[in-house]
Write a protein that holds these residues in place. Structure first.
Motif, PDB file in Angstrom:
ATOM      1  N   ARG A  50       2.043   3.856  11.608  1.00 37.61           N
ATOM      2  CA  ARG A  50       1.792   3.335  12.956  1.00 37.61           C
ATOM      3  C   ARG A  50       1.397   1.864  12.841  1.00 37.61           C
ATOM      4  NH1 ARG A  50       1.225   4.953  18.160  1.00 37.61           N
ATOM      5  NH2 ARG A  50      -0.504   4.076  19.369  1.00 37.61           N
ATOM      6  N   GLU A  51       2.388   0.992  13.007  1.00 37.93           N
ATOM      7  CA  GLU A  51       2.202  -0.445  12.810  1.00 37.93           C
ATOM      8  C   GLU A  51       2.673  -1.231  14.025  1.00 37.93           C
ATOM      9  OE1 GLU A  51       3.603  -2.043   8.987  1.00 37.93           O
ATOM     10  OE2 GLU A  51       4.080   0.014   8.402  1.00 37.93           O
ATOM     11  N   PHE A  52       2.143  -2.440  14.151  1.00 42.49           N
ATOM     12  CA  PHE A  52       2.740  -3.419  15.053  1.00 42.49           C
ATOM     13  C   PHE A  52       4.156  -3.715  14.574  1.00 42.49           C
ATOM     14  CE2 PHE A  52      -1.811  -4.445  15.516  1.00 42.49           C
ATOM     15  CZ  PHE A  52      -1.924  -4.455  16.897  1.00 42.49           C
ATOM     16  N   VAL A  53       5.002  -4.178  15.499  1.00 41.33           N
ATOM     17  CA  VAL A  53       6.371  -4.557  15.132  1.00 41.33           C
ATOM     18  C   VAL A  53       6.641  -5.971  15.615  1.00 41.33           C
ATOM     19  CG1 VAL A  53       7.177  -2.167  15.201  1.00 41.33           C
ATOM     20  CG2 VAL A  53       7.368  -3.598  17.260  1.00 41.33           C
ATOM     21  N   PRO A  54       7.561  -6.688  14.967  1.00 45.94           N
ATOM     22  CA  PRO A  54       7.859  -8.054  15.393  1.00 45.94           C
ATOM     23  C   PRO A  54       8.675  -8.077  16.683  1.00 45.94           C
ATOM     24  CG  PRO A  54       9.346  -7.387  13.641  1.00 45.94           C
ATOM     25  CD  PRO A  54       8.342  -6.273  13.801  1.00 45.94           C
ATOM     26  N   VAL A  55       8.531  -9.127  17.432  1.00 42.93           N
ATOM     27  CA  VAL A  55       9.384  -9.413  18.590  1.00 42.93           C
ATOM     28  C   VAL A  55       9.884 -10.837  18.408  1.00 42.93           C
ATOM     29  CG1 VAL A  55       9.566  -9.543  21.088  1.00 42.93           C
ATOM     30  CG2 VAL A  55       8.016  -7.872  20.056  1.00 42.93           C
ATOM     31  N   LEU A  56      11.118 -10.986  17.976  1.00 39.46           N
ATOM     32  CA  LEU A  56      11.713 -12.278  17.674  1.00 39.46           C
ATOM     33  C   LEU A  56      12.906 -12.476  18.614  1.00 39.46           C
ATOM     34  CD1 LEU A  56      11.832 -11.847  13.780  1.00 39.46           C
ATOM     35  CD2 LEU A  56       9.915 -12.674  15.174  1.00 39.46           C
ATOM     36  N   ILE A  57      12.846 -13.482  19.475  1.00 45.61           N
ATOM     37  CA  ILE A  57      13.857 -13.668  20.512  1.00 45.61           C
ATOM     38  C   ILE A  57      14.529 -15.026  20.340  1.00 45.61           C
ATOM     39  CG2 ILE A  57      14.334 -13.657  22.975  1.00 45.61           C
ATOM     40  CD1 ILE A  57      11.733 -12.120  23.401  1.00 45.61           C
ATOM     41  N   HIS A  58      15.811 -15.005  20.008  1.00 50.34           N
ATOM     42  CA  HIS A  58      16.606 -16.233  19.914  1.00 50.34           C
ATOM     43  C   HIS A  58      17.090 -16.612  21.309  1.00 50.34           C
ATOM     44  CE1 HIS A  58      19.416 -19.236  18.690  1.00 50.34           C
ATOM     45  NE2 HIS A  58      20.474 -18.525  19.014  1.00 50.34           N
ATOM     46  N   ARG A  59      16.819 -17.879  21.701  1.00 49.54           N
ATOM     47  CA  ARG A  59      17.205 -18.375  23.024  1.00 49.54           C
ATOM     48  C   ARG A  59      17.898 -19.718  22.853  1.00 49.54           C
ATOM     49  NH1 ARG A  59      12.180 -18.714  26.616  1.00 49.54           N
ATOM     50  NH2 ARG A  59      11.557 -20.103  24.949  1.00 49.54           N
ATOM     51  N   PRO A  60      19.223 -19.765  22.896  1.00 44.62           N
ATOM     52  CA  PRO A  60      19.953 -20.990  22.547  1.00 44.62           C
ATOM     53  C   PRO A  60      19.592 -22.209  23.389  1.00 44.62           C
ATOM     54  CG  PRO A  60      21.452 -19.135  22.775  1.00 44.62           C
ATOM     55  CD  PRO A  60      20.126 -18.659  23.224  1.00 44.62           C
ATOM     56  N   GLU A  61      19.217 -21.979  24.648  1.00 44.29           N
ATOM     57  CA  GLU A  61      18.968 -23.128  25.529  1.00 44.29           C
ATOM     58  C   GLU A  61      17.563 -23.705  25.375  1.00 44.29           C
ATOM     59  OE1 GLU A  61      17.334 -19.669  27.843  1.00 44.29           O
ATOM     60  OE2 GLU A  61      18.969 -20.051  26.445  1.00 44.29           O
ATOM     61  N   ALA A  62      16.683 -23.004  24.644  1.00 46.52           N
ATOM     62  CA  ALA A  62      15.308 -23.476  24.503  1.00 46.52           C
ATOM     63  C   ALA A  62      15.245 -24.689  23.576  1.00 46.52           C
ATOM     64  CB  ALA A  62      14.422 -22.356  23.976  1.00 46.52           C
ATOM     65  N   ARG A  63      14.241 -25.496  23.738  1.00 45.70           N
ATOM     66  CA  ARG A  63      14.110 -26.725  22.942  1.00 45.70           C
ATOM     67  C   ARG A  63      13.435 -26.488  21.601  1.00 45.70           C
ATOM     68  NH1 ARG A  63      12.393 -31.478  27.276  1.00 45.70           N
ATOM     69  NH2 ARG A  63      14.282 -31.351  28.570  1.00 45.70           N
ATOM     70  N   GLY A  64      12.686 -25.439  21.492  1.00 42.30           N
ATOM     71  CA  GLY A  64      11.977 -25.212  20.240  1.00 42.30           C
ATOM     72  C   GLY A  64      11.342 -23.840  20.225  1.00 42.30           C
ATOM     73  N   LEU A  65      10.229 -23.753  19.557  1.00 40.61           N
ATOM     74  CA  LEU A  65       9.557 -22.473  19.351  1.00 40.61           C
ATOM     75  C   LEU A  65       8.512 -22.226  20.433  1.00 40.61           C
ATOM     76  CD1 LEU A  65       9.062 -20.080  17.342  1.00 40.61           C
ATOM     77  CD2 LEU A  65       7.252 -21.501  16.378  1.00 40.61           C
TER      78      LEU A  65
END
Length: 440
Positions: free
Chosen positions: A385-400
């Motif tokens: 029972r662990e936290f999981v990553p949420v990684l979202i690629h958004r091409p129009e965004a300027r950065g992180l």
């Protein structure tokens, strides 16, 4: 074009949740990602090659020397709590798609023998305990018992030999049990055993008692029939059905094709990671061949509006929802095989690179996440029972951008709904994740 692809790396946790040791205290040290990186570096003499996961910001939600200083893509980065009891693939995916599992509990069959027995007798069955133990013999042939292969209290089984009963009758018993069961799944199992089923009954973890299905011979003797009966859910209030009703093509790949409901979906079941990735890449390429005018009934076709922008902006062109599950990471976790897990994760990373190259239009989203943990170094073969990553690629965004912790995997589904221009409030559970600019 506005396409949303959710890639679920099955069993890829990033550290124990605060209640992760409730069943097994040692699970509080669970860290699928960190332990995998450490063990693979020691075994291979090099770090795992994970350039895409690193570029998407995995090292920011799981600080580790092998992931440091890699973030380079326009991404939103965070982590999610599971938002459902236990650690289970079925419950994880249903929750991620917006299901409300608040009424589902972790429970041993022995805690509900009276309710289950009453329901079975009312349906015309004979019911008796087996040698005074907390499991039931129905019609002298079907064992109703705790599932010993998942964490205690997650699933119950109704099992019988096919030479004794046709599968339809086993399934009928399972359906009656399902009508009163509070757990996530009741599983009907029929197969050919090496002997009478009571001879394969044993005690499991956490006070459970059930059929040792692998020892019975069901898995090796051929002819196995299985049906998973999930907890009652309103599938019309889950993301795939919501998208399909809006005219958005839905494709379900890998294990997602087996466990998610959506009558309109294209299904591509597969277990080998290479096949899962190939189906996912092919599905994305197919969307690129669609007409820029959108599909019939597509609410996103036509001029972009201010409301579109506020919703995360499904702009002109066809939309698509693709949900893919990479199962072999989870299988490697169950086998406690760090080498295999690492090799599969590198294969996934290479596939993510191809997806990132294809999902390059404003509004496109690639969401990489997981459904639970499965630490191959923890010393047992169960999920963690662990936290999981949420990684979202958004091409129009300027950065992180950093995301706040999601309280539930349902928030991932709500965030995907927003990206598709849908109203997350139409899901049974979940709230879209807000973003905040990264501090300088």
């Amino acid at each position: 074009m506005s396409r949303t692809v959710i890639v679920v790396i099955d069993g890829f946790g990033i550290g124990a949740m605060p209640d992760g040791g409730a069943l097994r205290p040692g699970d509080l040290r669970a860290d699928t990602c960190g332990h995998l990186l450490d063990h693979c570096r020691a075994a291979n003499g090099r770090p795992l090659r994970l350039p895409c996961l690193g570029a998407l910001g995995l090292g920011l939600v799981h600080p580790h020397p092998d992931l440091a200083d890699r973030t380079s893509l326009p991404a939103a980065v965070g982590r999610a709590a599971l938002g459902y009891p236990g650690a289970d693939t079925f419950a994880g995916h249903q929750t991620m798609m917006g299901a409300d599992f608040s009424k589902v509990v972790v429970a041993r069959l022995g805690e509900h023998l009276d309710e289950v027995s009453t329901a079975l007798r009312a349906a015309g069955h004979t019911v008796e305990p087996l040698d005074g133990r907390p499991l039931l013999v129905v019609d002298g042939r079907v064992l109703v018992h705790d599932n010993l292969e998942a964490d205690p209290g997650i699933n119950w089984n109704a099992s019988a030999r096919l030479e004794d009963l046709p599968f339809a009758r086993i399934l009928s018993v399972a359906r009656t049990v399902r009508s009163v069961a509070p757990v996530a799944r009741v599983i009907a199992v029929g197969g050919h055993a090496d002997g009478p089923l009571p001879s394969f009954v044993r005690e499991g973890d956490g006070g459970t008692v059930g059929l040792d299905t692998p020892a019975s011979g069901f898995y090796r003797n051929g002819g196995l029939e299985v049906r998973h009966l999930g907890a009652p859910l309103d599938h019309t209030r889950q993301l795939p059905d919501l998208a399909a009703r809006a005219g958005i093509p839905v494709t379900l790949i890998g294990k997602a094709a087996d466990i998610l409901a959506c009558d309109a979906a294209v299904r591509r079941p597969a277990v080998p990671t290479a096949d899962v990735l190939a189906h996912t890449i092919d599905a994305v390429r197919a969307t690129a061949r669609q007409s820029g005018a959108g599909t019939p009934g597509d609410a996103g076709a036509g001029p972009r509006t201010a409301a579109d922008s506020r919703r995360g902006g499904a702009g002109p062109g066809p939309r698509a929802l693709i949900v893919a599950n990479v199962q072999e990471t989870d299988l490697a976790g169950h086998q406690q095989d760090t080498a295999r897990y690492g090799a599969v994760l590198e294969e996934v990373d290479a596939g993510l690179g191809e997806l990132i190259a294809l999902l390059n239009s404003p509004g496109d989203r690639l969401i990489v996440t997981a459904d639970h943990g499965n630490d191959p170094t923890i010393g047992h073969a169960h999920h963690t029972r662990e936290f999981v990553p949420v990684l979202i690629h958004r091409p129009e965004a300027r950065g992180l951008e950093f995301l706040p912790d999601a309280h539930s995997l349902a928030d991932v589904g709500a965030t995907a709904a927003l990206a598709l221009g849908l109203d997350p409030a139409e899901l049974a559970n979940g709230a879209a994740l807000p973003t905040a600019p990264r501090a300088a």
